[in-house]
Structures are given as structure tokens and as C-alpha cells.
Write an enzyme that holds these catalytic residues in place. Structure first.
Site, mmCIF file in Angstrom:
data_model
loop_
_atom_site.group_PDB
_atom_site.id
_atom_site.type_symbol
_atom_site.label_atom_id
_atom_site.label_comp_id
_atom_site.label_asym_id
_atom_site.label_seq_id
_atom_site.Cartn_x
_atom_site.Cartn_y
_atom_site.Cartn_z
ATOM 1 N N ASP A 251 47.827 36.496 59.007
ATOM 2 C CA ASP A 251 49.078 35.818 58.785
ATOM 3 C C ASP A 251 49.283 34.225 58.791
ATOM 4 O O ASP A 251 49.904 33.894 57.566
ATOM 5 C CB ASP A 251 49.792 36.264 60.515
ATOM 6 C CG ASP A 251 51.056 36.159 60.371
ATOM 7 O OD1 ASP A 251 51.741 35.461 60.142
ATOM 8 O OD2 ASP A 251 51.151 36.730 61.905
ATOM 9 N N LYS B 104 50.595 38.448 55.152
ATOM 10 C CA LYS B 104 52.393 37.780 55.762
ATOM 11 C C LYS B 104 51.996 36.486 55.300
ATOM 12 O O LYS B 104 52.139 35.275 56.410
ATOM 13 C CB LYS B 104 52.124 38.217 57.122
ATOM 14 C CG LYS B 104 53.856 38.290 57.698
ATOM 15 C CD LYS B 104 54.481 38.437 59.088
ATOM 16 C CE LYS B 104 53.586 39.642 59.447
ATOM 17 N NZ LYS B 104 53.782 39.478 61.649
ATOM 18 N N VAL C 182 53.149 43.306 63.447
ATOM 19 C CA VAL C 182 53.735 44.580 62.753
ATOM 20 C C VAL C 182 52.341 44.928 63.734
ATOM 21 O O VAL C 182 51.149 44.349 64.705
ATOM 22 C CB VAL C 182 53.095 44.744 62.037
ATOM 23 C CG1 VAL C 182 54.317 45.042 60.920
ATOM 24 C CG2 VAL C 182 51.793 43.694 61.755
#
Length: 175
Positions: free
Chosen positions: A102, A130, A152
């Protein structure tokens, strides 16, 4: 939270298929070498189990438990090492197994920690990526799926330590 509250992003079948493809690529790349697979706890444990069962190369499994979130949904700036490796990393071919890249801060800190231990090589395997949130200069060598810019859960990833057991990747529907 029930299934009707969630948008399924990747179903269990899609995840299994992609994990098998990743395992085949890793097995080919590491043919004839012993991998020290380092599962980053807690989020990556389900992915690691599925992936390692499909890798045909020689694998030793170890764990690092780290956190930036604790029981919150907001990350802290500093990584906390909760549990360290039980095997030496020196001279080993390390495959870091992570659930999602992320911001990249956690993974970057893990990679820096492992590099100080003089491994033969380090590669990063993450089921989800991501890149919209990336704050650290890091990427994966093996990536399963790019995910939308949403929070998520499922398949090992949590919200306040819950929902890891959902067998697919989902996001909470907008209210």
C-alpha cells in the site's frame, strides 16, 4: 458485517488461480535454490500458506511480525517489530511474502531490516498492490493483483483484527 455489506473485488477462485501462477513463476526462478520465505504477519499468513503449498522449489518458512496499525485503522509512522526471524538470513535467498503493498512504508522497513542481515538476495511477493498510496520507493517482484484505491478486507487482511477469514478480497460498500 455481512456479504451484502461488501463489494467483492476478487473471488476465491480468481485468487487461487493467480496464486498458482505466481507459485509457478517463483518455482522456476528459484529452481535449485533454497528459499527462505519470510511471511510478514499477520496479514500475509493465508496467502503464504496457499502460495507455499504450490511452490515446488526448496523452501524454509519463517515469520516476521510487524505492525503500523495495531488495533486502529490509521497507520502509525514507525514500524513496530513484534516477533523476529528464527532463522539466519545471512547468505540466504529471501522471498518476503506480504499481503498488500500500500504505502510501502512497512515493506520498505522490512526490506531494510533484512538487508542488514547480508542475504544472498531479496525478492518481494505480494498478492495485492495499491500503488496510488505509495509513499516509499518500493515495488514487488511478484504481484498478484492491482487493487482499487479502497480499504480492503479478507484473505488475511483485517479491519481492527476482524474479517481476516473472508475467503475473498472485498471492500465495504459505500453507505
Amino acid at each position: 458485517m455481512t456479504d451484502k455489506d461488501l463489494d467483492i473485488i476478487f473471488d476465491a477462485s480468481s485468487l487461487d488461480t493467480r496464486i498458482a501462477e505466481m507459485a509457478a513463476e517463483i518455482s522456476s526462478d528459484y529452481d535449485g535454490k533454497n528459499i527462505l520465505a519470510v511471511c510478514v504477519l499477520r496479514g500475509a499468513f493465508i496467502f503464504a500458506a496457499d502460495l507455499l503449498r504450490k511452490i515446488t522449489a526448496d523452501v524454509t518458512l519463517d515469520y516476521l511480525e510487524v505492525t503500523r496499525y495495531g488495533n486502529s485503522d490509521k497507520p502509525e509512522e514507525n514500524l513496530k517489530l513484534i516477533s523476529d526471524l528464527s532463522h539466519s538470513a545471512e547468505g540466504r535467498h529471501i522471498l518476503v511474502i506480504e499481503d498488500i503493498i500500500d504505502e510501502g512504508i512497512t515493506l520498505s522497513a522490512v526490506r531494510s531490516l533484512l538487508l542488514k542481515r547480508n542475504p544472498a538476495s531479496i525478492r518481494i511477493c505480494a498478492l495485492f498492490d495499491k500503488p496510488e498510496h505509495r509513499r516509499a520507493d518500493i515495488s514487488g517482484d511478484y504481484i498478484g493483483f492491482r487493487v482499487p484505491d479502497r480499504f480492503v478486507i479478507g484473505f488475511g487482511m483485517d479491519y481492527k483484527q476482524r474479517y481476516r477469514n473472508i475467503p475473498y478480497l472485498a471492500a465495504v460498500k459505500a453507505q
